[in-house]
Design a protein around this motif. Structure first.
Motif, short mmCIF file in Angstrom:
data_model
loop_
_atom_site.label_atom_id
_atom_site.label_comp_id
_atom_site.label_asym_id
_atom_site.label_seq_id
_atom_site.Cartn_x
_atom_site.Cartn_y
_atom_site.Cartn_z
N ALA A 187 32.33 -28.41 24.41
CA ALA A 187 31.39 -28.93 23.42
C ALA A 187 30.10 -29.30 24.15
O ALA A 187 29.94 -29.01 25.34
N TRP A 188 29.19 -29.94 23.43
CA TRP A 188 27.90 -30.35 24.00
C TRP A 188 27.70 -31.84 23.79
O TRP A 188 28.18 -32.40 22.81
N MET A 189 26.99 -32.45 24.73
CA MET A 189 26.68 -33.87 24.65
C MET A 189 25.19 -34.09 24.93
O MET A 189 24.63 -33.46 25.82
N ASN A 190 24.61 -35.01 24.17
CA ASN A 190 23.30 -35.53 24.54
C ASN A 190 23.55 -36.90 25.20
O ASN A 190 24.69 -37.32 25.35
N ASP A 191 22.50 -37.58 25.58
CA ASP A 191 22.67 -38.86 26.27
C ASP A 191 23.43 -39.87 25.41
O ASP A 191 24.29 -40.60 25.91
N GLU A 192 23.14 -39.89 24.11
CA GLU A 192 23.81 -40.85 23.23
C GLU A 192 25.30 -40.55 23.10
O GLU A 192 26.13 -41.46 23.13
N ALA A 193 25.66 -39.28 23.00
CA ALA A 193 27.08 -38.91 22.91
C ALA A 193 27.82 -39.30 24.17
O ALA A 193 28.94 -39.83 24.11
N LEU A 194 27.20 -39.08 25.32
CA LEU A 194 27.84 -39.46 26.58
C LEU A 194 27.98 -40.97 26.67
O LEU A 194 29.03 -41.49 27.05
N HIS A 195 26.94 -41.68 26.31
CA HIS A 195 27.00 -43.14 26.32
C HIS A 195 28.13 -43.65 25.42
O HIS A 195 28.91 -44.51 25.83
N LEU A 196 28.22 -43.12 24.21
CA LEU A 196 29.26 -43.56 23.28
C LEU A 196 30.65 -43.20 23.79
O LEU A 196 31.60 -43.99 23.66
N THR A 197 30.80 -42.03 24.39
CA THR A 197 32.08 -41.64 24.97
C THR A 197 32.49 -42.60 26.07
O THR A 197 33.64 -43.05 26.12
N LEU A 198 31.55 -42.93 26.94
CA LEU A 198 31.86 -43.85 28.04
C LEU A 198 32.17 -45.26 27.55
O LEU A 198 33.01 -45.95 28.11
N SER A 199 31.49 -45.70 26.51
CA SER A 199 31.67 -47.09 26.05
C SER A 199 32.83 -47.26 25.07
O SER A 199 33.42 -48.34 25.02
N THR A 200 33.18 -46.21 24.32
CA THR A 200 34.26 -46.35 23.33
C THR A 200 35.55 -45.66 23.76
O THR A 200 36.60 -45.92 23.16
N ARG A 201 35.47 -44.76 24.74
CA ARG A 201 36.60 -43.95 25.19
C ARG A 201 37.10 -43.01 24.09
O ARG A 201 38.24 -42.57 24.10
N LYS A 202 36.22 -42.68 23.14
CA LYS A 202 36.50 -41.69 22.09
C LYS A 202 35.61 -40.49 22.35
O LYS A 202 34.40 -40.66 22.57
N GLY A 203 36.18 -39.29 22.32
CA GLY A 203 35.39 -38.08 22.54
C GLY A 203 34.29 -37.97 21.49
O GLY A 203 34.57 -37.79 20.31
N THR A 204 33.04 -38.09 21.94
CA THR A 204 31.88 -38.04 21.05
C THR A 204 30.95 -36.94 21.53
O THR A 204 30.61 -36.89 22.72
N TYR A 205 30.53 -36.07 20.62
CA TYR A 205 29.79 -34.88 20.98
C TYR A 205 28.56 -34.71 20.09
O TYR A 205 28.40 -35.43 19.12
N PHE A 206 27.73 -33.72 20.45
CA PHE A 206 26.57 -33.42 19.63
C PHE A 206 26.76 -32.04 19.02
O PHE A 206 26.96 -31.05 19.73
N SER A 207 26.69 -31.97 17.71
CA SER A 207 26.82 -30.70 16.99
C SER A 207 25.48 -29.99 16.97
O SER A 207 24.51 -30.50 16.40
N ARG A 208 25.42 -28.84 17.60
CA ARG A 208 24.18 -28.06 17.61
C ARG A 208 23.87 -27.50 16.23
O ARG A 208 22.72 -27.41 15.85
N SER A 209 24.90 -27.16 15.47
CA SER A 209 24.66 -26.58 14.14
C SER A 209 24.21 -27.63 13.13
O SER A 209 23.34 -27.37 12.30
N ARG A 210 24.79 -28.83 13.21
CA ARG A 210 24.42 -29.90 12.26
C ARG A 210 23.34 -30.82 12.80
O ARG A 210 22.83 -31.67 12.08
N GLN A 211 23.06 -30.70 14.11
CA GLN A 211 22.06 -31.55 14.76
C GLN A 211 22.38 -33.04 14.59
O GLN A 211 21.52 -33.84 14.25
N GLU A 212 23.67 -33.37 14.84
CA GLU A 212 24.10 -34.77 14.74
C GLU A 212 25.30 -35.02 15.63
O GLU A 212 26.00 -34.10 16.05
N LEU A 213 25.53 -36.30 15.91
CA LEU A 213 26.70 -36.70 16.69
C LEU A 213 27.95 -36.56 15.85
O LEU A 213 27.91 -36.70 14.63
#
Length: 111
Positions: A35-61
């Motif tokens: 998948a793909w991550m932006n800075d916010e997705a990586l931050h959220l993944t690190l802080s919540t321990r839930k896989g959080t990604y950035f959708s290129r097609s929907r342009q949202e986390l």
């Protein structure tokens, strides 16, 4: 909430500001998805321990399993030597692939 500046400085993002995320199953090492991550997705993944990604097609986390229930509990996150890919090891609940398969990498070998 922002990504730790020391981590952000190590990232080499593509033209869209994203880094590739390779997701492995904790314990087996099986590659589940990419998948793909932006800075916010990586931050959220690190802080919540839930896989959080950035959708290129929907342009949202998106948080893996938020709607399907097929969640990822993140055990570790590592950055590769070039800074352009992160490696996550996760405890996957349910299938990882949107097709319903355990992994996005099917059994049809190309070689």
């Amino acid at each position: 909430m922002t990504l730790d500046p020391a981590i952000a400085a190590r990232l080499k993002r593509n033209a869209d500001g994203l880094v590739c995320a390779v997701v492995q199953e904790h314990g087996t090492g099986e590659v589940l998805m990419v998948a793909w991550m932006n800075d916010e997705a990586l931050h959220l993944t690190l802080s919540t321990r839930k896989g959080t990604y950035f959708s290129r097609s929907r342009q949202e986390l998106w948080v893996k399993g938020e709607t399907s229930g097929h969640t990822q509990k993140v055990h570790s996150v590592r950055l590769d030597c070039d800074g352009d890919t992160v490696l996550l090891t996760v405890e996957q609940t349910g299938p990882a692939c949107h097709t319903g398969a355990h992994t996005c990498f099917d059994d049809r070998d190309l070689l």
